[in-house]
Design an enzyme around this catalytic site. Structure first.
Site, PDB file in Angstrom:
ATOM      1  N   SER A 124       0.764  -1.257  -0.050  1.00  0.00           N
ATOM      2  CA  SER A 124       0.000  -0.041   0.104  1.00  0.00           C
ATOM      3  C   SER A 124       0.881   1.245  -0.058  1.00  0.00           C
ATOM      4  O   SER A 124       0.226   2.293  -0.383  1.00  0.00           O
ATOM      5  CB  SER A 124      -1.013  -0.009   1.304  1.00  0.00           C
ATOM      6  OG  SER A 124      -0.161  -0.241   2.300  1.00  0.00           O
ATOM      7  N   HIS A 145      -3.511  -3.691  -5.623  1.00  0.00           N
ATOM      8  CA  HIS A 145      -3.720  -3.070  -4.244  1.00  0.00           C
ATOM      9  C   HIS A 145      -5.108  -3.326  -3.860  1.00  0.00           C
ATOM     10  O   HIS A 145      -6.061  -2.635  -4.248  1.00  0.00           O
ATOM     11  CB  HIS A 145      -3.239  -1.546  -4.044  1.00  0.00           C
ATOM     12  CG  HIS A 145      -3.577  -1.011  -2.817  1.00  0.00           C
ATOM     13  ND1 HIS A 145      -3.523   0.425  -2.525  1.00  0.00           N
ATOM     14  CD2 HIS A 145      -3.104  -1.682  -1.600  1.00  0.00           C
ATOM     15  CE1 HIS A 145      -3.749   0.573  -1.207  1.00  0.00           C
ATOM     16  NE2 HIS A 145      -3.203  -0.698  -0.638  1.00  0.00           N
ATOM     17  N   GLU A 157      -6.602  -1.577  -6.843  1.00  0.00           N
ATOM     18  CA  GLU A 157      -6.029  -0.559  -7.872  1.00  0.00           C
ATOM     19  C   GLU A 157      -4.940  -1.409  -8.570  1.00  0.00           C
ATOM     20  O   GLU A 157      -4.209  -2.362  -7.815  1.00  0.00           O
ATOM     21  CB  GLU A 157      -5.195   0.355  -7.086  1.00  0.00           C
ATOM     22  CG  GLU A 157      -6.143   1.445  -6.324  1.00  0.00           C
ATOM     23  CD  GLU A 157      -5.353   2.268  -5.172  1.00  0.00           C
ATOM     24  OE1 GLU A 157      -5.927   3.417  -5.054  1.00  0.00           O
ATOM     25  OE2 GLU A 157      -4.222   2.187  -4.716  1.00  0.00           O
ATOM     26  N   ASN A 195      -5.169   6.189  -1.269  1.00  0.00           N
ATOM     27  CA  ASN A 195      -4.525   6.878  -0.221  1.00  0.00           C
ATOM     28  C   ASN A 195      -3.909   8.408  -0.655  1.00  0.00           C
ATOM     29  O   ASN A 195      -3.972   9.222   0.146  1.00  0.00           O
ATOM     30  CB  ASN A 195      -3.268   5.886   0.052  1.00  0.00           C
ATOM     31  CG  ASN A 195      -3.721   4.753   0.895  1.00  0.00           C
ATOM     32  OD1 ASN A 195      -4.727   4.781   1.618  1.00  0.00           O
ATOM     33  ND2 ASN A 195      -2.903   3.864   1.139  1.00  0.00           N
TER      34      ASN A 195
END
Ligand code: NAI
Length: 509
Positions: A124, A145, A157, A195
């Protein structure tokens, strides 16, 4: 799903913690034979047992049939050593988040698997390109991800490293769909999509708190009630825990070489050091009693029989709707160019603070109060009004009582450029815009990733379009004036689309 031909027939899951197990579950459900491997003795077997128990529970809830149960469990293979993964066509790594340990694993794997085998990492925070640098064939490598809990968080992702072969990313996207997940494609940049896009919500809320504008609970209530976020930023940080979220904030900030838009505050560093990391320890931004958040009492609106006349600035945002609201409240409205000596002076700025507007418009600051009108009143469940350092108590009370007249909750905060919602939304939209400018992902994938991965009511660019890119742009330019901080400088993506009056989704050929 049982007989479906899988994009990848034999898949290895390396690292069988919560993430590896979740990924294994959806791979087996998608029709692949899943090899479980973990360096900790007995961990892969334990994971296989936990997965079986998980499917048993789903059978009891009638979400999985007994035929499916048999098929899924028959697809699990416990691998004792890495060499057992020789014949897989996809290896998904979900081991400890450490660059050297991951590189070491992939170096070993490359010597075992076939040259056609795809290798992916669930990292991540690490660079996909830097992990791939250990490989002889980096073209076969990509990021994949997933989010926790994997079966419920239906987005993944697909991250292209500098040398990833585009066909690998296409196959991984197709496989994600086969697993019932929505793939979004990201370039290998710090924080990828979710993120990275999530920075604005948390860091801007922390900045508001760091300026003592109001308490944590008020910021949470305002963002939930005005915008429709499911959790306030401080509730979210308590749930994720600061030992996880603070390092992510620092990491993205430093990976972007101290980019002001991602700047964290001392607040989370201090709380982490003090052990107040969140719900799991019973204390974070809130206190928890047996896992339940202890609610924070909020001020009750006063009831007044008599209100001063109200004068509304001619430059107020959504002035017509503000005047209609005042009419509905039955208060006397002044229509002259300047307020009388008794009037409560109302301003509704975008991005500017109440002090600046009162001075610019030559109003008596002691009688001036601001209201946030960025989001139409009919679309919000809470109103926010702000005072300035010299607002008189009777004027503050009058505004509080007035805007509470129909029972809608009102939060009264200290002076703030952009109140709470404006500056948080503008920051979110600005960061999302800059991600598009950088080419991290497409505007469509950005909206999809954020709604599925963060649960926002709307994708950031959709939110910006709904509020008007020109309004968001004005808010940011004014925030930059008030705070003199590069943090608020508008991304060229937003600046151009705001100036041209076009959608933030508009790509450039
Ligand atoms: P975890 O610590 O629960 O599980 C990791 C597993 O990997 C352990 O069972 C450990 O024994 C095993 N392991 C460690 N080194 C190994 C090696 N060299 N070879 C084989 N097995 C090894 O971790 P978790 O939470 O499952 O996360 C795994 C990965 O997924 C990390 O890279 C993390 O950054 C990433 N990730 C985690 C998310 C989360 O919410 N926990 C979300 C998205 C990604």
């Amino acid at each position: 799903m049982i007989n479906k031909e899988s994009v990848y027939k034999n898949v290895a899951i390396i690292g069988t913690g919560a993430m590896g197990r979740g990924i294994a579950q959806i791979c087996a459900q998608a029709g692949s034979t899943v090899y479980l491997f973990d360096s900790k003795e007995g961990a892969a077997l334990e994971a296989s047992k936990k997965l079986t128990e998980q499917w048993e529970k789903l059978v009891q809830k009638s979400r999985v049939t007994s035929d499916q149960f048999d098929a899924y469990t028959s697809r699990l293979v416990v691998a004792d050593k890495l060499a057992d993964l020789k014949s897989v066509d996809l290896c998904i790594e979900a081991i400890v988040e450490n660059l050297n340990v991951k590189k070491d694993l992939f170096t070993q794997l490359e010597a075992i698997v076939d040259s056609s085998c795809t290798l992916v990492t669930n990292t991540s925070s690490l660079s996909v390109t830097s992990i791939a640098a250990c490989l002889k064939l980096p073209g076969r490598f990509a990021g994949y991800h997933f989010f926790n809990p994997v079966p419920l968080m239906k987005v993944v992702e697909v991250i292209a490293g500098l040398k990833s072969d585009p066909s690998i990313c296409e196959n991984l996207s197709a496989y994600a769909k086969q697993m019932g997940h929505t793939p979004v494609v990201a370039q290998d940049t710090p924080g990828f999509i979710v993120n990275h896009a999530g920075r604005g919500y948390i860091t801007e809320a922390l900045r508001i708190a760091s300026e003592s504008i109001c308490d944590f609970a008020t910021i949470d209530s305002v963002l939930k009630d005005q915008v429709g976020f499911k959790l306030g930023p401080f509730e979210l940080m308590d749930l994720t825990a600061l030992d996880v979220s603070h390092p992510v904030m620092e990491s993205i900030y430093s990976q972007y070489y101290q980019e002001a838009r991602y700047r964290p505050t001392y607040i989370t560093a201090q709380r982490l050091a003090g052990g107040m990391v969140g719900k799991k320890v019973g204390e974070g931004f809130y206190k928890y009693d047996n896992g339940e958040k202890v609610s924070v009492p909020q001020p009750v609106a006063p009831k007044l029989d008599k209100f001063p006349p109200v004068w509304v600035s001619t430059r107020a945002a959504r002035r017509a709707s503000l005047l209609q609201m005042l009419k509905d409240f039955g208060v006397s409205i002044e229509t002259a160019a300047s307020p009388s000596n008794e009037a409560l002076c109302l301003v509704a700025p975008l991005g500017l603070d109440v002090t600046t507007v009162a001075v610019l418009e030559r109003l008596d600051p002691a009688r001036t109060v601001g209201i946030d009108m960025l989001i139409p009143d009919e679309s919000t469940k809470r109103r926010v009004i702000a005072t300035n350092p010299v607002t008189r108590d009777d004027m503050r009370e009058a505004a509080f009582a007035l805007f509470s007249k129909d029972g809608k909750p009102v939060s009264v905060i200290r002076d703030s450029g952009g109140f709470i919602t404006q500056r948080v939304i503008a920051t979110i939209v600005n960061i999302a815009s800059d991600m598009c400018q950088q080419g991290v992902c497409s505007p469509e994938d950005l909206n999809t990733a954020v709604t599925l991965g963060l649960g926002y009511p709307l994708g950031p660019l959709q939110l910006g379009d709904q509020l008007g890119p020109d309004n968001v742009l004005e808010t940011l330019l004014n925030l930059q004036t008030v705070y003199g901080d590069q943090r608020y400088r508008p991304s060229p993506w937003l600046r151009r689309r705001g100036a041209l009056g076009i959608s933030l989704m508009q790509k450039e050929n």
